[in-house]
Design a protein around this motif. Structure first.
Motif, short mmCIF file in Angstrom:
data_model
loop_
_atom_site.label_atom_id
_atom_site.label_comp_id
_atom_site.label_asym_id
_atom_site.label_seq_id
_atom_site.Cartn_x
_atom_site.Cartn_y
_atom_site.Cartn_z
N SER A 1 -3.69 5.91 3.17
CA SER A 1 -3.59 6.13 1.72
C SER A 1 -4.90 6.67 1.16
O SER A 1 -4.90 7.58 0.33
CB SER A 1 -3.21 4.82 1.02
OG SER A 1 -1.96 4.35 1.46
N ASP B 1 5.38 4.38 -1.15
CA ASP B 1 5.25 3.05 -1.76
C ASP B 1 5.13 1.93 -0.73
O ASP B 1 4.27 1.04 -0.87
CB ASP B 1 6.43 2.79 -2.70
CG ASP B 1 6.37 3.66 -3.96
OD1 ASP B 1 5.32 4.31 -4.18
OD2 ASP B 1 7.37 3.72 -4.69
N THR C 1 1.63 2.10 0.78
CA THR C 1 0.63 1.61 -0.17
C THR C 1 0.66 0.09 -0.26
O THR C 1 -0.38 -0.57 -0.27
CB THR C 1 0.87 2.22 -1.56
OG1 THR C 1 0.79 3.64 -1.47
CG2 THR C 1 -0.16 1.71 -2.56
N GLN D 1 -2.39 -2.54 0.76
CA GLN D 1 -3.02 -3.48 -0.17
C GLN D 1 -3.20 -4.86 0.44
O GLN D 1 -4.04 -5.64 -0.02
CB GLN D 1 -2.17 -3.57 -1.45
CG GLN D 1 -2.22 -2.31 -2.30
CD GLN D 1 -1.25 -2.35 -3.47
OE1 GLN D 1 -0.34 -3.17 -3.51
NE2 GLN D 1 -1.43 -1.44 -4.42
#
Length: 304
Positions: free
Chosen positions: A50, A185, A188, A192
């Motif tokens: 990312s 998505d 990501t 995280q």
């Protein structure tokens, strides 16, 4: 400066939670290994991808990378001077311990919480995984076995998830490809989770460690730690001034240079059966020593 110090506080608290969990949490013995493997294979590659995909391709090959490269090479050479007369494997592993930065497991959290830009670690990851690693593996294989396979050494980095993630991320950044949300998505979201998991696992690894036991590796270990967390950032700072980098760039390359020795070095030492204690203790001690080093650099940057 307040945001940088708060970033260090976030890192410290999560590491402390991991240490407490490892010491008194009564977790299964394999928890640390499983967490580290999960972060290595899935979470961190997603985060690095990312960051690389969102980065400016032109920023991957600029003066900050020149500074980081030169500082690393100088530190490799400095440590080699302290291990003259030792077997080649020890000299190579020791040199790597003095200049091979933990740009992933510690660099990513620092870039995330302190520098506020994960993409700053991408050029260093590229340098280390695509250039330094193949050369180091080839030389280690030659000095420990008497022969080396260039094909194996050159393809080894591309069997590492982090390298693949960096390469794909840079490809996306260069080509301008827009990934559909159904793919972007989840990547990501997984990325995280990387930073807290890595910090928790690192905190667990700090419990019950004994270092600097008497032996021939004690001096090379101390030299590697001093070079890594003190001399390397000083060299990066001076090189940044010489190349007239901006204050923000100078701060970033100095912080990155002060990061501890990468865990990869222990994996390399383990794979070739050489300098295991040197690699293990240098990683552990440089990780502890980098905290005051990073704080000092941050304070000095804030005062200038």
């Amino acid at each position: 400066m307040i945001s940088a110090l708060s970033g260090f506080a976030v890192i410290g608290v999560i590491v402390l939670v991991g240490w407490v969990a490892g010491r008194w949490g009564r977790l299964p013995a394999e928890t640390q290994a499983v967490g580290g493997r999960l972060a290595f294979l899935i979470l961190t590659p997603c985060l690095i991808f990312s960051g690389a995909a969102a980065s400016d391709p032109a920023a991957l090959f600029t003066q900050p990378l020149i500074v980081s490269t030169a500082a690393a090479l100088l530190c490799f050479g400095l440590h080699a001077l302290t291990t003259r007369g030792r077997e080649p494997g020890t000299r190579i592993v020791g040199a790597l311990a003095a200049g091979y930065t933990n740009a992933t497991y510690i660099g990513v959290p620092v870039a995330t919480y302190v520098l506020r830009d994960t993409a700053l670690v991408v050029p260093i990851v590229l340098l280390q995984l695509l250039i330094i690693t193949p050369v180091a593996l080839t030389v280690l294989q030659f000095v420990t076995t008497g022969h080396a396979s260039w094909r194996t050494s050159l393809t080894a980095p591309f069997r590492v998830p982090l390298t693949v993630a960096v390469a794909l991320g840079v490809l996306v950044a260069v080509t301008g490809i827009k990934l559909p949300a159904v793919l972007a998505d989840p990547v990501t979201a997984l990325g995280q989770a990387a930073v807290p998991v890595v910090l928790l696992v690192f905190g667990m690894s700090l419990s019950g460690r004994r270092v600097l036991e008497p032996g021939p590796d004690r001096r090379p270990i101390i030299a590697a730690v001093v070079i890594k967390v003190a001399i390397m950032p000083a060299l990066a700072f001076l090189l940044a001034l010489a190349l007239r980098l901006t204050p923000a760039q100078t701060y970033a390359v100095t912080i990155m240079a002060a990061l501890p020795t990468a865990q990869n070095i222990f994996l390399y030492a383990q794979s070739f059966g050489t300098a295991l204690i040197l690699a293990r203790d240098a990683i552990f001690l440089s990780t502890l020593a980098c905290v005051p080093a990073l704080l000092t650099i941050t304070l000095l940057h804030a005062l200038t």
